[in-house]
Enzyme design. Structure first.
Site, PDB file in Angstrom:
ATOM      1  CG  ASP A 180      -2.216  -0.805   0.960  1.00 30.20           C
ATOM      2  OD1 ASP A 180      -2.503  -1.127  -0.219  1.00 30.20           O
ATOM      3  OD2 ASP A 180      -2.915  -1.119   1.931  1.00 30.20           O
ATOM      4  CE1 TYR A 183      -9.470  -3.889   6.532  1.00 26.01           C
ATOM      5  CE2 TYR A 183      -9.171  -4.742   4.326  1.00 26.01           C
ATOM      6  CZ  TYR A 183      -9.479  -4.942   5.645  1.00 26.01           C
ATOM      7  OH  TYR A 183      -9.795  -6.199   6.083  1.00 26.01           O
TER       8      TYR A 183
END
Lengths: 681, 681
Positions: B323, B411
């Site tokens: 990420d 998320y």
């Protein structure tokens, strides 16, 4: 570990006169009790009267509710108006005629139901009174007076504490304690000033010193820098913290009715027990979809503690304490200090234990209950991908905490049972207070040339290595009594059939434990999720209803299986055990723990390897701390924390807090909520 | 994992006009900057101008402070008045002429210092703009329109997101992403409505679809029950929570001066970086005994995340996201919502990242800072053994939290850096937001006869198993740069020489790591304390000055070493690594992470097995979550939490809070602090 020589609650534990208790109690009839309520002072006094009518000379070592049959409680609970409430009974452990008695008293009929002499190994919990008596003995014991004089100490500044002796393989044993003495002179923190090198043995039945050995003279560490009271600091520093307060302008959101607490979507019963402290019963959570409370836990409590020291010197080797069964984790609880031990919005509850003579003794503020608002986020999401404004939906986390602090001599254990709106029960154990330290000849580490079993913390102060294990009895009833224990193993799988460019992944292999031996687990090395499920109940899409145990930091015992302390505390052999519910299996270290031989505890019960699949089962989890002391622990320890969570896992059909209104928050005018900016604008 | 197709901060990220920045910035001269301050918008604009003068067509993928040499920073810090402040330099990763450039710009001289074409494997972080462009392509792509029609869906309710593709062994690769489309129709929570079975590949350089496969039609899960906004719930329930507020009548106790935060005994510098989010620098704690600030950490930040899914189906196998390096953990940060994301007493700070064209973009409220008062106890003891009153001394715990929330598509990661007065730095990572779910033919678990790689969460909604690993770069400087890494192993020892009735105990065996290979550790199975010490400095009694790493729940990777995603994220092979400080070794997964081959990351750097004893060392800790989704995670996840602590361990000569005045607490009249009583009185 260690023990109090005097009742620390003496300043506010004056027993209420009997007649007063009686007159007040008459206002509340017996049948208004919840069957799991602890004994009232009136009931304790009834027990005292009845047991004293049996034995002239009797000492009370434990008095508590004789837990009714679970089936009877659940039957009553299913229809309290029509079904029979189980009779109130008391369970007593007493000493009379130099024997240990297990006595059950029926409080409705005022009869003794059973009176069994215990003839196995081990002795009952010590009373404060006998410890206080024992620790007075040295002050008139000539050899000790000589030892004190030899060391140049002032007798009236000497204070002694009593310690259980453990068991090291001998067959016969008397009911004895060891004493350890300290020097007060100039500090309240006498635990930092051990008078090292002396071993006392006291026979508690005859209340006399039966062994004494002054082996070696070691300097008594100095008082300077040991006192932790604000009032006596020579200089104090200001950390420039402005005041901070929790404000609930409309009061707390929970109610306490009898011993039943209701808050948000939770309901549970809380009782105080002089052995285990708080007992949480019938914890149930409201499911708005089903419009009903669904049970999560029938009963949860601290079952035993194990605090072995790793110091093999003559005065230390035996220190392998089982705090609940030897000293009473409940009766060692201390009154919580408002605004300090619990925040401004806390409410306080009292508890009662039984003194040696059977008289009820009150511990004011033994529990506090407060709503915890720590700035955490219950759930959130920001959605910026769709046209229109940024959508941010956040729910702050507010939970309910029940707290007790048990000060077992030098150590302070902070036990929190925390209930979260999302369904999680979080248990936190905090360790603070004072280390048990050994007087040492050393003033600098460079002088140490041999194994010293600890860290040199200050001049002449050695902090021996030790463990703290706290074992929790968790009688989970996940949406009913019929539960199974499931190990969900996350296993690496290789991709060998070309179905993917990947070479590996992990999958979940569920193993349902059939027998107790399948459920003994040491966590840490593998990736295994621990679940208690209700195989008879499913979510809408067919998953087994369940709760998951999530340990925080895992610590496993390091002692050898054949070592005596480890045999006695064999419940620490595994982090997790599961047993079928058995009313008599409450205490992981056994019922009579002082000088026990390890023949009646969780490990021995489990040898039967009973069936546990689709049964009413009890989960035992032992959390641990390996404590290598460091200088920051001197003269008083910053809190060390560990714990575990019980988290709903396919218990609800969806996030149980999805449809609840968020907490109403009112910005207060005196708080600044405006942005400050890091960068020049 | 996943990515935003549009900039989620669009509603408040309007770039400030250049002239305005300039005029305001002139108020603050360059030399007033701390050398570790992030680039100002003015500096970003300078960089934009300078780089654009080199290349006509250039896209900015990363712009941030080019970290000065540590020696230069420390030299300046030792005497800011007299010593030279390092020149401000920017580090830029840009694409021009289909090549990746690493450009260093000197902001003092306004010159390009270096411009290096990167010719290794891997590509830079994706920009929001190119992802937004890519996700528009399907809406006019005829085969996809046919697929949508075949499924009976309404095109204008379709939304697509872009996902990095990982690497699966091929030698040559283009700069591509995959797309995944969702159906909005009736919910904001489109992530719960995947249009499953379709694979898109988009060439980002040519910005066109170069691959399309409509493999299988799967029902789109229904919208009902997926929306998490309070405003659209058909019925909401009241949990009967009364309001609760944190009140600081005199305001907060911390100050922010430039980027330097001072609170209680702590001082640190905080910067925002578009790749890593918050960077904590020069964290130092005041030691009243020495009357000086002592450094604990030179620099700490999130270095990389690894989020591999365990689903091998064609549309999912590649989802093994890094990420930070692929999507930008910092630029994915979202504006924090006052009163919800942070409590009432929080103050907010802004941050800036750089848009694709080099323009500065503001994230309002990217950090919040607040004093945390959760009702915890910093230290306490009750002493009841001595004559006179019960003495209870308690210090409530108040800490300072710096928070950021990064919403990487579905998320939400909540990152807290918490500073405790006792010297502990506690890092907490909370995971909430939305699961990435797979559309499924199943409506009930009983229908599933094959491996499905996940949990059926709702009808047609499958939650694939996955991991989250977050790797922290912790350049500790424990009281100076010269540090060592020590494994303190708690080892069982047998008593065989008869010196004690005990049969076993444990002792501490310290192993100082000489080289990197000695410091690669998987925690969990053994009992090992992890320490970073300063062997040149001792406590008064001679212990090495140190800090200890205390992990919360340990999770280790399960993928095989030879698997492609594991090679790329090889920093997850061990929980702990130690490297000698190297200015270029910041990103555990490498600098160019998108489609990387794993040839430039923590694992490969460490192959050199450099010396780390008595060196300036960096500790890398990776915390992990194995996530087996459950129905409670649907449609929005309650926060899952993990973290670690850095705790002073023989850093101070004694409890550093012993001599500080306790927090001044004022009971507020509207709070009830009176006892309530469980028992009839």
């Amino acid at each position: 570990m260690g023990t109090k020589a005097m009742d620390p609650r003496k300043s506010n534990s004056t027993p209420t006169p009997f007649f007063l208790l009686f007159s007040l109690f008459s206002l509340a009839a017996c049948h208004e009790h919840h069957p799991l309520d602890p004994l009232t002072p009136f009931e304790q006094t009834q027990v005292q009267t009845i047991v004293k009518s049996l034995y002239q000379n009797v000492t009370f070592h434990y008095v508590g509710l004789d837990e009714p049959d679970k089936a009877a409680v659940l039957s009553w609970l299913s229809s309290p108006q029509t079904n029979q409430i189980p009779d109130r009974q008391a369970f007593v452990i007493a000493r009379a005629d130099s024997q240990s008695h297990e006595i059950v008293v029926n409080l409705a009929t005022k009869e003794v139901v059973t009176d069994k002499v215990y003839d196995g190994y081990g002795y009952p919990m010590l009373t404060f009174e006998e410890q206080a008596a024992a620790t007075q003995l040295p002050l008139t014991y000539a050899p000790f007076l000589a030892s004190i004089e030899k060391r140049g100490l002032i007798l009236d500044q000497v204070f002694c504490g009593s310690f259980t002796v453990g068991w090291y393989g001998s067959e016969a044993s008397k009911r004895v304690v060891r004493l350890m003495c300290y020097y007060i002179n100039g500090t309240i923190n006498f635990y930092m000033r051990p008078i090292e090198g002396i071993t006392f043995t006291v026979d508690l039945e005859e209340m006399k010193i039966i062994g004494y050995h002054d082996r070696v003279v070691v300097p008594v560490p100095k008082a300077d820098g040991t006192d932790y009271r604000e009032a006596v600091q020579k200089s104090t520093f200001d950390n420039h913290l402005k005041s901070i307060t929790i404000l609930q302008p409309d009061g707390p959101s929970f109610t306490v009715e009898g011993h039943t607490v209701r808050w948000a979507n939770w309901e549970f019963h809380v009782a105080f027990d002089m052995r285990s402290g708080p007992i949480i019963s019938l914890a149930s959570i409201y499911d708005h979809k089903e419009d009903e409370y669904r049970r999560v836990m029938y009963r949860g409590f601290v079952s035993e503690l194990f605090v072995p020291y790793m110091d093999l010197t003559e005065e230390w080797y035996y220190r392998t304490f089982l705090d609940a069964g030897e000293f009473g984790f409940g009766q060692s609880a201390v009154p919580l200090q408002p605004l300090r031990d619990c925040p401004e919005n806390a409410m306080f509850l009292d508890g009662y234990f039984t003194a040696q003579d059977g008289t009820p003794a009150k511990i004011s503020n033994v529990f506090c209950l407060f709503e915890r608002y720590a700035g955490d986020i219950m759930w959130r999401h920001t959605e910026g991908a769709l046209p229109g404004d940024l959508v941010t939906e956040v729910r702050p986390d507010v939970s309910l905490v029940l707290r007790m602090v048990s000060t077992v001599a030098n150590y302070d254990y902070v036990i929190d049972w925390e209930f979260k709106q999302t369904g999680t029960i979080k248990v936190t154990a905090g360790l603070t207070g004072l280390l048990a330290v050994r007087g040492s000849i050393y003033t600098h580490k460079d002088q140490i040339m041999q194994e010293e079993y600890g860290t040199l913390l200050a001049e002449n102060v050695l902090g021996p290595y030790h463990d703290h294990f706290i074992s929790f009895h968790l009688d989970l009833d996940i949406d009913g009594e019929t539960n199974s224990f499931v190990k969900a193993k996350l296993q690496r799988a290789r991709v060998t059939d070309g179905r993917s460019p990947r070479k590996s992944y992990w999958r979940v292999v569920n193993e349902t434990a059939k027998r107790e031996s399948d459920a003994k687990i040491n966590l840490g090395s593998g990736a295994t999720e621990i679940l208690v499920t209700n195989p008879n109940k499913k979510t809408k899409v067919g998953n087994d209803i369940g709760y998951r145990l999530i340990p925080r930091t895992v610590a496993s015992r390091l002692l050898a299986n054949d070592d005596y302390p480890q045999k006695r505390a064999a419940f620490t052999k595994y982090n997790v055990w599961v047993t079928p519910y058995n009313r008599s299996e409450k205490w992981a270290g056994g019922l009579f723990v002082d000088q026990s031989h390890g023949d009646d505890n969780l490990a021995t019960w489990s040898l039967r390897d009973r069936e546990i699949e689709k049964k009413d089962i009890v989960l035992w989890y032992t959390l641990g701390f390996h404590h290598v002391p460091c200088s920051e622990d001197f003269p008083i320890m910053p809190t060390l924390t560990n714990g575990f969570e019980l988290k709903p896992t396919n218990f609800f059909d969806y996030n149980p807090m999805l449809k609840f209104k968020p907490l109403k928050q009112v910005p207060t005018p005196s708080n600044s909520t405006s942005s400050i900016h890091l960068l020049p604008q």
